[in-house]
Design a protein around this motif. Sequence first.
Motif, short mmCIF file in Angstrom:
data_model
loop_
_atom_site.label_atom_id
_atom_site.label_comp_id
_atom_site.label_asym_id
_atom_site.label_seq_id
_atom_site.Cartn_x
_atom_site.Cartn_y
_atom_site.Cartn_z
N ALA A 80 70.99 10.06 -49.32
CA ALA A 80 70.51 8.87 -50.04
C ALA A 80 71.47 8.47 -51.16
CB ALA A 80 69.12 9.13 -50.61
N GLU A 81 72.21 9.44 -51.69
CA GLU A 81 73.17 9.17 -52.76
C GLU A 81 74.36 8.37 -52.25
OE1 GLU A 81 74.65 9.76 -56.78
OE2 GLU A 81 72.68 10.00 -55.88
N ILE A 88 59.18 10.87 -44.91
CA ILE A 88 59.50 12.26 -45.26
C ILE A 88 59.13 12.54 -46.71
CG2 ILE A 88 61.35 13.98 -45.40
CD1 ILE A 88 62.88 12.23 -43.34
N ALA A 89 59.64 11.70 -47.61
CA ALA A 89 59.32 11.80 -49.04
C ALA A 89 59.76 10.51 -49.71
CB ALA A 89 60.03 12.99 -49.67
N GLY A 90 58.84 9.89 -50.46
CA GLY A 90 59.10 8.59 -51.07
C GLY A 90 60.28 8.58 -52.01
N GLU A 91 60.56 9.70 -52.66
CA GLU A 91 61.67 9.74 -53.62
C GLU A 91 63.01 9.48 -52.93
OE1 GLU A 91 62.74 14.19 -54.49
OE2 GLU A 91 60.61 14.09 -54.00
N TYR A 92 63.17 9.95 -51.71
CA TYR A 92 64.41 9.71 -50.97
C TYR A 92 64.54 8.23 -50.61
CZ TYR A 92 64.07 14.78 -50.36
OH TYR A 92 63.94 16.12 -50.56
N ALA A 93 63.43 7.63 -50.21
CA ALA A 93 63.44 6.22 -49.83
C ALA A 93 63.84 5.34 -51.01
CB ALA A 93 62.07 5.81 -49.29
N GLU A 94 63.25 5.61 -52.18
CA GLU A 94 63.57 4.82 -53.37
C GLU A 94 65.03 5.01 -53.76
OE1 GLU A 94 62.06 4.09 -57.96
OE2 GLU A 94 61.79 6.06 -57.04
N HIS A 95 65.48 6.24 -53.72
CA HIS A 95 66.86 6.53 -54.11
C HIS A 95 67.84 5.84 -53.16
CE1 HIS A 95 70.03 8.50 -56.19
NE2 HIS A 95 70.34 9.32 -55.21
N PHE A 96 67.56 5.89 -51.87
CA PHE A 96 68.40 5.22 -50.88
C PHE A 96 68.44 3.72 -51.13
CE2 PHE A 96 69.34 3.09 -46.93
CZ PHE A 96 70.31 3.88 -46.33
N GLU A 97 67.27 3.12 -51.35
CA GLU A 97 67.19 1.68 -51.56
C GLU A 97 67.96 1.25 -52.81
OE1 GLU A 97 63.83 -1.88 -51.80
OE2 GLU A 97 63.23 0.21 -52.06
N MET A 98 67.79 1.99 -53.90
CA MET A 98 68.46 1.64 -55.15
C MET A 98 69.98 1.82 -55.04
SD MET A 98 66.46 0.40 -57.36
CE MET A 98 64.75 0.25 -57.80
N PHE A 137 70.04 18.08 -48.65
CA PHE A 137 70.80 17.24 -47.73
C PHE A 137 70.36 15.79 -47.81
CE2 PHE A 137 70.72 15.15 -43.55
CZ PHE A 137 72.08 14.98 -43.36
N LEU A 138 69.04 15.53 -47.79
CA LEU A 138 68.54 14.16 -47.81
C LEU A 138 68.86 13.47 -49.13
CD1 LEU A 138 65.12 14.50 -45.97
CD2 LEU A 138 67.20 13.42 -45.13
N HIS A 139 68.86 14.25 -50.22
CA HIS A 139 69.24 13.66 -51.51
C HIS A 139 70.70 13.20 -51.46
CE1 HIS A 139 69.39 12.97 -55.84
NE2 HIS A 139 70.57 13.57 -55.82
#
Length: 356
Positions: free
Chosen positions: A147-148, A245-255, A142-144
């Motif tokens: 962020a997408e 929660i998890a850094g990968e989601y934050a980076e993906h959201f930002e990008m 869901f979070l992926h």
Amino acid sequence: MEEVSVIIPVYNSANYIDALLGKLMLQTYKNLEIILVDDGSADDSRELIQSFQKKDCRIMMYQNNQKGVSSARNFGIQKATGKYIRFLDADDMVETDSIEIMLRAMKSDAAVDLVIGSYMGSGIGHYHGPTTLEGKTDKKKFLHEFAEYPKTFYYGVVWNKLYRKEIIDREQIRFPEEIDWCEDFIFNLQYYSHCRYVYYLPKIIYTYISRENSITQNYDKNEKDRIKEIEAYRCQWAISTLAGIAGEYAEHFEMTCSYIDLKEEVGRLVRSNPKNRFWQGCKNLKAFLSQQQNIKVLCYESERNKDFLVRIIYKGIKYKLYFPLFMLLSLKEFLSTHCVILKKLWVRFVKRHESL
């Protein structure tokens, strides 16, 4: 049966509220409390609501004068006694089986903490959001997806969702009253952090109606500048929350957010270029795309190989083909604006190359 609290902020909604209340009275799920919070209406909204109260004891009205939609919703949360909460807007519409279907999805598994439904909207028809997911979905997936697609109504609004009041109360989740734009997104973001599973519901449960005189249709330049600031605030809030929660989601959201902004700015640069000044347009485009942060964003997006347009732009930068790139983008903007048939051909062309 378990009760659902329906919270509706009301402000000068006399032209619409009777239609919505009529649909709520006809809901196939009956164990409701309908909480209307009037924010100081100057029209006949209160009188109309009072007439409905005489017909249906589930309808309750409270006054919360001139404090804004966030304050009205927060007030409704305080008054709600239901196990589940549904937020509605006074000028929209719901299907008569809407609440029953959402509640059934929520109760399909004790670990489901949020239900997101499809909706109808002006010019978009049946909209299941940007996702292909259906049914029970774990938090990671869901979070992926969230962020997408960081700027879509589907994840940002509250009216296509059903919430557990226990989570809202336990975590003290409220709408931020200091802003009047994206407040629902920030509420959702807080709630998403505490969900175990989310249920994607493909059935239409809501009709969103865009009004010509709505606040989103009538912002002046100063207000639009303020909205830009709030958008940046929203983005930083999301990045900070997702990082916890998890850094990968934050980076993906930002990008993903940055790429959306980049595409909008590229389009603006192409559209605003004076006629017959292509070299100046190329220089402006080059100056923008050559910025280190923009190169980083384009590199990130091109590696995911998702968007055909990003591959065109990235290759144009890589091989320093700014003039052909500017000409191609100018042609795309022209086709998108003036040629419906050619625009459809462009969309087919992009989809075909994205699948390669």
